[in-house]
Design a protein around this motif. Structure first.
Motif, PDB file in Angstrom:
ATOM      1  N   ALA A  21      55.012 -55.787  29.252  1.00 59.33           N
ATOM      2  CA  ALA A  21      54.795 -56.661  30.547  1.00 59.33           C
ATOM      3  C   ALA A  21      53.784 -56.166  31.437  1.00 59.33           C
ATOM      4  CB  ALA A  21      55.917 -56.791  31.491  1.00 59.33           C
ATOM      5  N   ALA A  22      53.704 -54.814  31.493  1.00 61.82           N
ATOM      6  CA  ALA A  22      52.750 -53.979  32.082  1.00 61.82           C
ATOM      7  C   ALA A  22      51.179 -53.935  31.344  1.00 61.82           C
ATOM      8  CB  ALA A  22      53.170 -52.551  32.041  1.00 61.82           C
ATOM      9  N   ARG A  23      51.009 -54.324  30.253  1.00 62.17           N
ATOM     10  CA  ARG A  23      49.634 -54.236  29.660  1.00 62.17           C
ATOM     11  C   ARG A  23      48.639 -54.900  30.194  1.00 62.17           C
ATOM     12  NH1 ARG A  23      52.120 -54.316  23.291  1.00 62.17           N
ATOM     13  NH2 ARG A  23      53.392 -52.512  23.718  1.00 62.17           N
ATOM     14  N   GLU A  24      48.862 -56.150  30.806  1.00 62.68           N
ATOM     15  CA  GLU A  24      47.640 -56.726  31.387  1.00 62.68           C
ATOM     16  C   GLU A  24      47.436 -55.989  32.747  1.00 62.68           C
ATOM     17  OE1 GLU A  24      46.645 -61.065  33.514  1.00 62.68           O
ATOM     18  OE2 GLU A  24      48.077 -61.111  31.897  1.00 62.68           O
ATOM     19  N   LEU A  25      48.375 -55.597  33.537  1.00 64.48           N
ATOM     20  CA  LEU A  25      48.263 -54.858  34.635  1.00 64.48           C
ATOM     21  C   LEU A  25      47.518 -53.454  34.501  1.00 64.48           C
ATOM     22  CD1 LEU A  25      48.478 -54.367  37.903  1.00 64.48           C
ATOM     23  CD2 LEU A  25      50.615 -53.420  37.303  1.00 64.48           C
ATOM     24  N   ALA A  26      47.484 -52.981  33.305  1.00 64.33           N
ATOM     25  CA  ALA A  26      47.250 -51.543  33.115  1.00 64.33           C
ATOM     26  C   ALA A  26      45.549 -51.678  32.764  1.00 64.33           C
ATOM     27  CB  ALA A  26      47.623 -51.206  31.513  1.00 64.33           C
ATOM     28  N   ALA A  42      43.726 -53.492  34.793  1.00 62.61           N
ATOM     29  CA  ALA A  42      43.142 -53.917  36.210  1.00 62.61           C
ATOM     30  C   ALA A  42      42.562 -52.673  36.818  1.00 62.61           C
ATOM     31  CB  ALA A  42      44.086 -54.919  36.784  1.00 62.61           C
ATOM     32  N   ARG A  43      41.383 -52.918  37.672  1.00 65.13           N
ATOM     33  CA  ARG A  43      40.781 -51.580  38.407  1.00 65.13           C
ATOM     34  C   ARG A  43      41.762 -51.247  39.366  1.00 65.13           C
ATOM     35  NH1 ARG A  43      35.728 -50.306  38.655  1.00 65.13           N
ATOM     36  NH2 ARG A  43      34.386 -51.009  37.031  1.00 65.13           N
ATOM     37  N   PHE A  44      41.880 -50.120  39.550  1.00 69.79           N
ATOM     38  CA  PHE A  44      42.808 -49.453  40.379  1.00 69.79           C
ATOM     39  C   PHE A  44      44.356 -49.661  40.320  1.00 69.79           C
ATOM     40  CE2 PHE A  44      38.727 -50.300  42.778  1.00 69.79           C
ATOM     41  CZ  PHE A  44      38.460 -48.859  42.594  1.00 69.79           C
ATOM     42  N   ALA A  45      44.748 -50.347  39.140  1.00 70.16           N
ATOM     43  CA  ALA A  45      46.151 -50.529  38.855  1.00 70.16           C
ATOM     44  C   ALA A  45      46.773 -49.282  38.302  1.00 70.16           C
ATOM     45  CB  ALA A  45      46.354 -51.664  37.779  1.00 70.16           C
ATOM     46  N   ARG A  46      47.883 -48.733  38.878  1.00 67.05           N
ATOM     47  CA  ARG A  46      48.344 -47.509  38.328  1.00 67.05           C
ATOM     48  C   ARG A  46      49.808 -47.829  37.996  1.00 67.05           C
ATOM     49  NH1 ARG A  46      47.844 -42.914  41.911  1.00 67.05           N
ATOM     50  NH2 ARG A  46      48.318 -41.662  39.903  1.00 67.05           N
ATOM     51  N   LEU A  47      50.151 -47.678  36.876  1.00 65.52           N
ATOM     52  CA  LEU A  47      51.638 -48.052  36.360  1.00 65.52           C
ATOM     53  C   LEU A  47      52.452 -47.031  36.732  1.00 65.52           C
ATOM     54  CD1 LEU A  47      50.903 -49.332  32.944  1.00 65.52           C
ATOM     55  CD2 LEU A  47      51.090 -50.739  35.021  1.00 65.52           C
ATOM     56  N   ASP A  48      52.079 -45.719  36.983  1.00 69.82           N
ATOM     57  CA  ASP A  48      52.984 -44.499  37.554  1.00 69.82           C
ATOM     58  C   ASP A  48      52.279 -43.977  38.639  1.00 69.82           C
ATOM     59  OD1 ASP A  48      54.442 -42.295  37.988  1.00 69.82           O
ATOM     60  OD2 ASP A  48      54.579 -41.838  35.741  1.00 69.82           O
ATOM     61  N   ASN A  69      38.148 -41.930  27.986  1.00 69.88           N
ATOM     62  CA  ASN A  69      38.933 -42.385  28.926  1.00 69.88           C
ATOM     63  C   ASN A  69      40.377 -42.752  28.043  1.00 69.88           C
ATOM     64  OD1 ASN A  69      38.320 -42.767  31.696  1.00 69.88           O
ATOM     65  ND2 ASN A  69      36.568 -44.103  30.749  1.00 69.88           N
ATOM     66  N   LEU A  70      40.128 -43.446  26.822  1.00 73.12           N
ATOM     67  CA  LEU A  70      41.432 -43.547  25.823  1.00 73.12           C
ATOM     68  C   LEU A  70      41.932 -42.283  25.577  1.00 73.12           C
ATOM     69  CD1 LEU A  70      39.775 -46.206  23.606  1.00 73.12           C
ATOM     70  CD2 LEU A  70      41.518 -46.602  25.314  1.00 73.12           C
ATOM     71  N   LEU A  77      41.337 -47.458  32.019  1.00 75.38           N
ATOM     72  CA  LEU A  77      41.498 -48.449  30.882  1.00 75.38           C
ATOM     73  C   LEU A  77      40.584 -49.880  31.350  1.00 75.38           C
ATOM     74  CD1 LEU A  77      45.101 -48.312  30.239  1.00 75.38           C
ATOM     75  CD2 LEU A  77      43.122 -47.769  28.691  1.00 75.38           C
ATOM     76  N   ALA A  78      40.638 -50.087  32.925  1.00 69.56           N
ATOM     77  CA  ALA A  78      39.419 -51.210  33.318  1.00 69.56           C
ATOM     78  C   ALA A  78      38.075 -50.970  32.846  1.00 69.56           C
ATOM     79  CB  ALA A  78      39.672 -51.166  34.707  1.00 69.56           C
ATOM     80  N   ILE A  79      37.740 -49.654  32.903  1.00 67.51           N
ATOM     81  CA  ILE A  79      36.074 -49.297  32.219  1.00 67.51           C
ATOM     82  C   ILE A  79      36.027 -49.229  30.984  1.00 67.51           C
ATOM     83  CG2 ILE A  79      34.664 -47.120  32.089  1.00 67.51           C
ATOM     84  CD1 ILE A  79      35.870 -46.150  34.829  1.00 67.51           C
ATOM     85  N   VAL A  80      37.209 -49.195  30.111  1.00 67.05           N
ATOM     86  CA  VAL A  80      37.230 -49.132  28.771  1.00 67.05           C
ATOM     87  C   VAL A  80      37.176 -50.711  28.493  1.00 67.05           C
ATOM     88  CG1 VAL A  80      38.630 -48.998  26.575  1.00 67.05           C
ATOM     89  CG2 VAL A  80      38.376 -47.000  28.138  1.00 67.05           C
TER      90      VAL A  80
END
Length: 116
Positions: free
Chosen positions: A77-82, A84-90, A39-40, A100-103
């Motif tokens: 500011a986006a790092r915490e959201l990144a 979260a499950r199903f969070a997509r920054l783009d 994933n990483l 990243l949630a799995i990691v």
């Protein structure tokens, strides 16, 4: 190194160079480590301009894995959201928003963590 070669082939159309430095021991399930690293590395390859570097080091009883790419970076500011499950920054980029949630969750199972 095996995983890096597989991802380099997967992203061959973009000519991403993946460098692996250092070594270390993971006292856990091999499949868990592959899931975390996969994933990483896939995430790094997706955003890299041309290079991804993986550095492994033992810190006491912990294995530190540092994955760096030469892409645009992630706003703080986006790092915490990144993570979260199903969070997509783009929304235009491929992906499910789970990587990243799995990691983060798998690292926590080994008393580790994810730092972006």
């Amino acid at each position: 190194a095996e995983l890096a070669r597989a991802l380099a082939r997967l992203h061959a159309g973009r000519a991403i160079a993946i460098e692996v430095e250092g070594e270390g021991h993971f006292a856990g399930d091999r499949q868990d480590l592959i899931e975390i690293l996969g994933n990483l590395l896939d995430n790094a390859c997706q955003w890299a301009a041309s290079r991804v570097r993986v550095t492994l080091a033992e810190r006491g009883e912990m294995l530190e894995v540092r994955v760096e790419d030469d892409g645009p970076g992630m706003p703080e500011a986006a790092r915490e959201l990144a993570t979260a499950r199903f969070a997509r920054l783009d929304e235009t980029a491929a992906g499910s928003g789970l990587g990243l949630a799995i990691v983060s969750e798998m690292a926590a199972l080994y008393d580790g963590g994810l730092e972006l």
